[in-house]
Design a protein around this motif. Structure first.
Motif, PDB file in Angstrom:
ATOM      1  N   MET A  93       0.841  -1.195   0.000  1.00 47.47           N
ATOM      2  CA  MET A  93       0.000   0.000   0.000  1.00 47.47           C
ATOM      3  C   MET A  93       0.878   1.247   0.000  1.00 47.47           C
ATOM      4  SD  MET A  93      -2.995   1.029   2.690  1.00 47.47           S
ATOM      5  CE  MET A  93      -3.935   2.543   2.469  1.00 47.47           C
ATOM      6  N   GLU A  94       0.484   2.227  -0.819  1.00 52.60           N
ATOM      7  CA  GLU A  94       1.252   3.461  -0.909  1.00 52.60           C
ATOM      8  C   GLU A  94       0.645   4.543  -0.022  1.00 52.60           C
ATOM      9  OE1 GLU A  94       1.528   4.502  -5.041  1.00 52.60           O
ATOM     10  OE2 GLU A  94       3.374   3.345  -5.272  1.00 52.60           O
ATOM     11  N   VAL A  95       1.518   5.281   0.652  1.00 50.66           N
ATOM     12  CA  VAL A  95       1.091   6.357   1.548  1.00 50.66           C
ATOM     13  C   VAL A  95       1.847   7.622   1.158  1.00 50.66           C
ATOM     14  CG1 VAL A  95       0.959   7.136   3.944  1.00 50.66           C
ATOM     15  CG2 VAL A  95       0.656   4.719   3.415  1.00 50.66           C
ATOM     16  N   ALA A  96       1.152   8.752   1.189  1.00 54.08           N
ATOM     17  CA  ALA A  96       1.768  10.026   0.830  1.00 54.08           C
ATOM     18  C   ALA A  96       2.847  10.406   1.841  1.00 54.08           C
ATOM     19  CB  ALA A  96       0.706  11.120   0.763  1.00 54.08           C
ATOM     20  N   VAL A  97       3.941  10.946   1.342  1.00 60.11           N
ATOM     21  CA  VAL A  97       5.036  11.414   2.198  1.00 60.11           C
ATOM     22  C   VAL A  97       4.858  12.911   2.426  1.00 60.11           C
ATOM     23  CG1 VAL A  97       7.527  11.655   2.452  1.00 60.11           C
ATOM     24  CG2 VAL A  97       6.581   9.647   1.292  1.00 60.11           C
ATOM     25  N   LEU A  98       4.853  13.317   3.677  1.00 65.37           N
ATOM     26  CA  LEU A  98       4.623  14.713   4.031  1.00 65.37           C
ATOM     27  C   LEU A  98       5.904  15.382   4.498  1.00 65.37           C
ATOM     28  CD1 LEU A  98       1.365  14.191   6.146  1.00 65.37           C
ATOM     29  CD2 LEU A  98       1.523  14.673   3.697  1.00 65.37           C
ATOM     30  N   LYS A  99       5.926  16.712   4.362  1.00 69.37           N
ATOM     31  CA  LYS A  99       7.029  17.492   4.916  1.00 69.37           C
ATOM     32  C   LYS A  99       6.788  17.685   6.410  1.00 69.37           C
ATOM     33  CE  LYS A  99       7.810  20.141   0.660  1.00 69.37           C
ATOM     34  NZ  LYS A  99       7.804  21.483   0.037  1.00 69.37           N
ATOM     35  N   GLN A 100       7.782  18.174   7.105  1.00 76.29           N
ATOM     36  CA  GLN A 100       7.651  18.425   8.543  1.00 76.29           C
ATOM     37  C   GLN A 100       6.561  19.457   8.827  1.00 76.29           C
ATOM     38  OE1 GLN A 100      11.360  18.525  10.764  1.00 76.29           O
ATOM     39  NE2 GLN A 100      10.593  20.198  12.020  1.00 76.29           N
ATOM     40  N   SER A 101       6.317  20.329   7.859  1.00 76.61           N
ATOM     41  CA  SER A 101       5.289  21.364   8.016  1.00 76.61           C
ATOM     42  C   SER A 101       3.885  20.819   7.792  1.00 76.61           C
ATOM     43  CB  SER A 101       5.547  22.508   7.030  1.00 76.61           C
ATOM     44  OG  SER A 101       5.496  22.022   5.688  1.00 76.61           O
ATOM     45  N   GLY A 102       3.788  19.572   7.307  1.00 73.61           N
ATOM     46  CA  GLY A 102       2.486  18.970   7.028  1.00 73.61           C
ATOM     47  C   GLY A 102       2.100  19.030   5.566  1.00 73.61           C
ATOM     48  N   GLU A 103       2.898  19.738   4.747  1.00 74.59           N
ATOM     49  CA  GLU A 103       2.609  19.842   3.315  1.00 74.59           C
ATOM     50  C   GLU A 103       2.983  18.536   2.608  1.00 74.59           C
ATOM     51  OE1 GLU A 103       4.607  23.221   1.675  1.00 74.59           O
ATOM     52  OE2 GLU A 103       4.092  24.494   3.388  1.00 74.59           O
ATOM     53  N   ASP A 104       2.264  18.264   1.518  1.00 77.84           N
ATOM     54  CA  ASP A 104       2.524  17.058   0.727  1.00 77.84           C
ATOM     55  C   ASP A 104       3.769  17.270  -0.129  1.00 77.84           C
ATOM     56  OD1 ASP A 104       2.443  14.764  -0.813  1.00 77.84           O
ATOM     57  OD2 ASP A 104       0.274  14.816  -1.061  1.00 77.84           O
ATOM     58  N   THR A 105       4.669  16.289  -0.129  1.00 74.40           N
ATOM     59  CA  THR A 105       5.886  16.391  -0.939  1.00 74.40           C
ATOM     60  C   THR A 105       5.619  16.031  -2.393  1.00 74.40           C
ATOM     61  OG1 THR A 105       6.499  14.090  -0.469  1.00 74.40           O
ATOM     62  CG2 THR A 105       7.346  15.794   1.029  1.00 74.40           C
ATOM     63  N   GLY A 106       4.464  15.401  -2.638  1.00 76.04           N
ATOM     64  CA  GLY A 106       4.156  14.946  -3.991  1.00 76.04           C
ATOM     65  C   GLY A 106       4.652  13.539  -4.244  1.00 76.04           C
ATOM     66  N   ARG A 107       5.343  12.971  -3.253  1.00 77.03           N
ATOM     67  CA  ARG A 107       5.837  11.601  -3.373  1.00 77.03           C
ATOM     68  C   ARG A 107       4.986  10.639  -2.553  1.00 77.03           C
ATOM     69  NH1 ARG A 107      10.101  10.067  -1.196  1.00 77.03           N
ATOM     70  NH2 ARG A 107      10.497  11.739   0.301  1.00 77.03           N
ATOM     71  N   LYS A 108       5.081   9.357  -2.883  1.00 80.69           N
ATOM     72  CA  LYS A 108       4.422   8.315  -2.099  1.00 80.69           C
ATOM     73  C   LYS A 108       5.435   7.228  -1.783  1.00 80.69           C
ATOM     74  CE  LYS A 108      -0.399   8.899  -3.417  1.00 80.69           C
ATOM     75  NZ  LYS A 108      -1.631   8.220  -3.870  1.00 80.69           N
ATOM     76  N   ILE A 109       5.232   6.589  -0.650  1.00 83.12           N
ATOM     77  CA  ILE A 109       6.123   5.494  -0.259  1.00 83.12           C
ATOM     78  C   ILE A 109       5.307   4.209  -0.158  1.00 83.12           C
ATOM     79  CG2 ILE A 109       5.806   5.964   2.216  1.00 83.12           C
ATOM     80  CD1 ILE A 109       8.698   5.041   2.648  1.00 83.12           C
ATOM     81  N   ALA A 110       5.855   3.136  -0.707  1.00 84.25           N
ATOM     82  CA  ALA A 110       5.178   1.837  -0.661  1.00 84.25           C
ATOM     83  C   ALA A 110       5.573   1.122   0.619  1.00 84.25           C
ATOM     84  CB  ALA A 110       5.553   1.011  -1.883  1.00 84.25           C
ATOM     85  N   LEU A 111       4.593   0.879   1.470  1.00 85.10           N
ATOM     86  CA  LEU A 111       4.849   0.166   2.719  1.00 85.10           C
ATOM     87  C   LEU A 111       4.793  -1.338   2.466  1.00 85.10           C
ATOM     88  CD1 LEU A 111       2.702   2.315   5.192  1.00 85.10           C
ATOM     89  CD2 LEU A 111       5.124   2.523   4.648  1.00 85.10           C
ATOM     90  N   ALA A 112       5.777  -2.056   2.957  1.00 89.75           N
ATOM     91  CA  ALA A 112       5.885  -3.499   2.710  1.00 89.75           C
ATOM     92  C   ALA A 112       4.675  -4.255   3.248  1.00 89.75           C
ATOM     93  CB  ALA A 112       7.163  -4.029   3.348  1.00 89.75           C
ATOM     94  N   GLU A 113       4.099  -5.071   2.403  1.00 92.49           N
ATOM     95  CA  GLU A 113       2.942  -5.885   2.806  1.00 92.49           C
ATOM     96  C   GLU A 113       3.319  -6.850   3.926  1.00 92.49           C
ATOM     97  OE1 GLU A 113      -0.367  -6.274   1.675  1.00 92.49           O
ATOM     98  OE2 GLU A 113      -0.129  -4.334   0.729  1.00 92.49           O
ATOM     99  N   SER A 114       4.565  -7.307   3.911  1.00 87.69           N
ATOM    100  CA  SER A 114       5.012  -8.281   4.911  1.00 87.69           C
ATOM    101  C   SER A 114       5.097  -7.687   6.308  1.00 87.69           C
ATOM    102  CB  SER A 114       6.381  -8.845   4.518  1.00 87.69           C
ATOM    103  OG  SER A 114       7.333  -7.794   4.408  1.00 87.69           O
TER     104      SER A 114
END
Length: 211
Positions: free
Chosen positions: A1-22
């Motif tokens: 599952m992919e989750v949005a990566v946020l900046k420390q300020s709470g803003e969206d970086t525009g990137r997503k990170i795939a969290l390992a299913e395992s």
């Protein structure tokens, strides 16, 4: 599952990170969670409780009345539990409440707890977290940017950062830990997990290598 990566300020970086299913996507095991939380709470107990029994209370051992002929029950000592000020029957004694739990069960419990948080969309991923110094207002600014001011939060870091830890110390319902020290009780207790990207990688390394 992919989750949005946020900046420390709470803003969206525009990137997503795939969290390992395992690690984050397993089928949760409620009984494993129960056992791990039970062990954690048992380990917190000091077990120093103690009450005095009849051989420990102060008082005479003289027989207080004759054995027969009084019309009442026999009584051999004023320290008897049936009298006020006497010893306690089967009172608590110091003991160790801790018990052993298999490492695989503990790992399953933590992965199950993480899976529940992800399923309920209660995980926020931050690109990085760093403070110039230990300032409570900086941590409050972080929570405010993520709209988590009134929530119980658990911030998971890759490694210990004293500035972040000290900044959170005076904030109610805000807790900070590291990926290697994460436990099931803390995960379940928190409303939302805030995890740094570095901590995500470390969690996946820890749990995948232990499988």
């Amino acid at each position: 599952m992919e989750v949005a990566v946020l900046k420390q300020s709470g803003e969206d970086t525009g990137r997503k990170i795939a969290l390992a299913e395992s690690v984050f996507g397993i089928e949760p095991n409620d009984h494993a969670i129960y056992l791990d939380v039970k062990q954690y709470l048992a380990n917190q107990r000091q077990g120093t409780h103690k009450s005095k029994e009849r051989n420990e209370v102060a008082g005479s051992t003289r027989k207080i009345k004759k054995q027969k002929g009084t019309g009442g029950a026999r009584a051999g000592s004023i320290k008897s539990p049936v009298f006020r000020g006497g010893g306690r029957i089967f009172g608590p004694r110091p003991r160790n409440y801790s018990f052993k739990l298999n490492k695989k069960v503990k790992q399953l419990a933590r992965q199950s707890a993480l899976a529940y948080k992800l399923k309920d969309n209660n995980i926020s991923i931050l690109e990085s977290i760093s403070f110039d110094g230990p300032k409570t207002k900086d941590y409050l600014k972080l929570l405010n940017g993520l709209s988590l001011t009134n929530k119980k939060t658990l911030l998971v870091l890759a490694d210990v950062d004293q500035n972040v830890v000290l900044s959170s110390r005076n904030i109610k319902n805000a807790q900070v830990t590291t990926a290697s020290n994460l436990n099931t009780y803390e995960i379940i207790k928190a409303d939302t997990l805030i995890i740094s990207e570095g901590a995500v990688q470390k969690l996946e390394e820890i749990y995948n290598s232990a499988s």
